[in-house]
Design an enzyme around this catalytic site. Sequence first.
Site, PDB file in Angstrom:
ATOM      1  N   GLU A 288       0.807  -1.216   0.000  1.00  0.00           N
ATOM      2  CA  GLU A 288       0.000   0.000   0.000  1.00  0.00           C
ATOM      3  C   GLU A 288       0.847   1.275   0.000  1.00  0.00           C
ATOM      4  O   GLU A 288       0.797   2.091   0.926  1.00  0.00           O
ATOM      5  CB  GLU A 288      -0.962  -0.013   1.191  1.00  0.00           C
ATOM      6  CG  GLU A 288      -1.956  -1.164   1.124  1.00  0.00           C
ATOM      7  CD  GLU A 288      -2.924  -1.220   2.290  1.00  0.00           C
ATOM      8  OE1 GLU A 288      -3.901  -1.982   2.212  1.00  0.00           O
ATOM      9  OE2 GLU A 288      -2.705  -0.496   3.289  1.00  0.00           O
ATOM     10  N   GLU A 428      -5.243  -8.924   0.797  1.00  0.00           N
ATOM     11  CA  GLU A 428      -6.040  -8.548   1.967  1.00  0.00           C
ATOM     12  C   GLU A 428      -7.496  -8.379   1.535  1.00  0.00           C
ATOM     13  O   GLU A 428      -7.775  -7.840   0.465  1.00  0.00           O
ATOM     14  CB  GLU A 428      -5.570  -7.223   2.580  1.00  0.00           C
ATOM     15  CG  GLU A 428      -4.197  -7.258   3.212  1.00  0.00           C
ATOM     16  CD  GLU A 428      -3.820  -5.908   3.831  1.00  0.00           C
ATOM     17  OE1 GLU A 428      -4.734  -5.066   4.045  1.00  0.00           O
ATOM     18  OE2 GLU A 428      -2.630  -5.690   4.086  1.00  0.00           O
TER      19      GLU A 428
END
Length: 518
Positions: A288, A428
């Site tokens: 991220e 995720e």
Amino acid sequence: MKKIIFNLCLSILMLGVVGFVASCSDDDNGLAYGAFAVDQTEITFSNNEADTTIVAVTSPSDWKVEVSAEWLKLPSGETAYGTPGNATNIFLYAEENTNEEERTAVITFTNLADLSQVITVKVVQPGHKPFQYTDTNSAAPAGMQSNAIKLMKEISAGWNLGNTMESDGADETAWGNPMTTKAMIDGLKAQGFNAIRIPVRWYARANEEMDINAAWMARVKEVVDYAYNQGMYVILNSHHDNWYDRIVPGALGETKTDILNRFNHLWTQVATTFKDYDEHLLFAGTNEVIYISQGKEEWGEPTNEDLFVYMNDLNQTFIDAVRATGGNNAWRTLVVQPWAASPEFALKHFKRPTDAVENRLMLEFHYYQPWNFCQQSGDDAKGENKYYWGTPYESLSYSTNTENDVIKLFGNLKYNFVDKGLPVIMGEYGAVKHQKTSANQALGINYTKSEESRAYYLEFVVRQAKNHGFAAFFWDNNCIDTTGENFGLFDRDNNMEPYSEVAVQGIMKGVQTGVYPF
């Protein structure tokens, strides 16, 4: 970007063709033209991609042309008109065929002075042919022969050891979680999970040059071994290493070279430590990566193209560093990300890095959509949170249903990556167990149904992920009954007992009913 430019040029050319057809009437002063005819009666495109073609029309009088399918377009829509002339060019545009089946259309030309004179042109466009994967590579050493797609098929259910090794304190307990034990991982496997993603923050246990503390490296190795030694698949990553994943755009020009050098050094050390591990261990380079603006994290789409170039450079540096250590790392499956691990940004900006070995890369994205259901973070008093999800619950107040959005997005990812030779992994995903507050109790929330709908969400997302070719890893931070992100799935202080049996059952039902498409 290429497609946008192509379509812009196409629009300009189409306007030019319309002008050309219309201008013929200006020169029509009783001249004799050839018989009503076209220069070809069958067109076959070479592949399924968006393409253009031209049909030349000769007519002694006014005429019209029509197309039978929406995917094949004339400059003016479904019908166009022309005037007398020799070899008047009609420009046609075929949209990309995203289906696997071949499709056909018919172009019909009619002489308006003699309606019995009709000419048809058959147009054929091939279907989309998914990449033909091979499961293994016999040139690889023993224990490393499975290609990325084979490993994907071996992963049934994945889980994240969240808020643990990526904490920023003295050790992995800094964010309130207990020390990870072999018994925890044994309990995870007993619940039906055969893969684990281990997020690790490295810089908090390293010096400024990114020399990793030996004791920390040994501890990471110990946790990896809990899963690896019992045949589970392990993804080891770099997570919350803020020196490279929280970028200040204005300073990037001065710092980029130093960042990439330290990033190379980080992964050289990690790869060297695990050099002899077999294909059950995968490395994931980043997590991220976003930018900072005025001290605030920005998760939206950057307007600075340099940031996407930087993300691609991180991926390439990671691959090159790991491969350079040799041994099993020359063949290890590596996982790369788009900006912010966003599936939407992957579709728009991701550039596939080069690799010295074929079929050993995966692309990772994260999925918490819709956020107002997956995370209890809105204003309950205003009803901003959604407590129910999916078709079975859409009649309830404070519900949402994005089933079609899931299918559409996952379909785009499959088409653009999986079907073109790059396996995709959902590193995720998750939805919180909604907690009781005075505000949402006043809304009359039925918490039993809310949790049932959460289980339905998990089942649906996992099944669709698998159906589209993605292994899925639930984000479990072991948080429950807090004011934060309550993604807790298993109680690490209580023999990995599920906080919600129905949620785990939902995941496993999705695993069991989903079918990998390769």
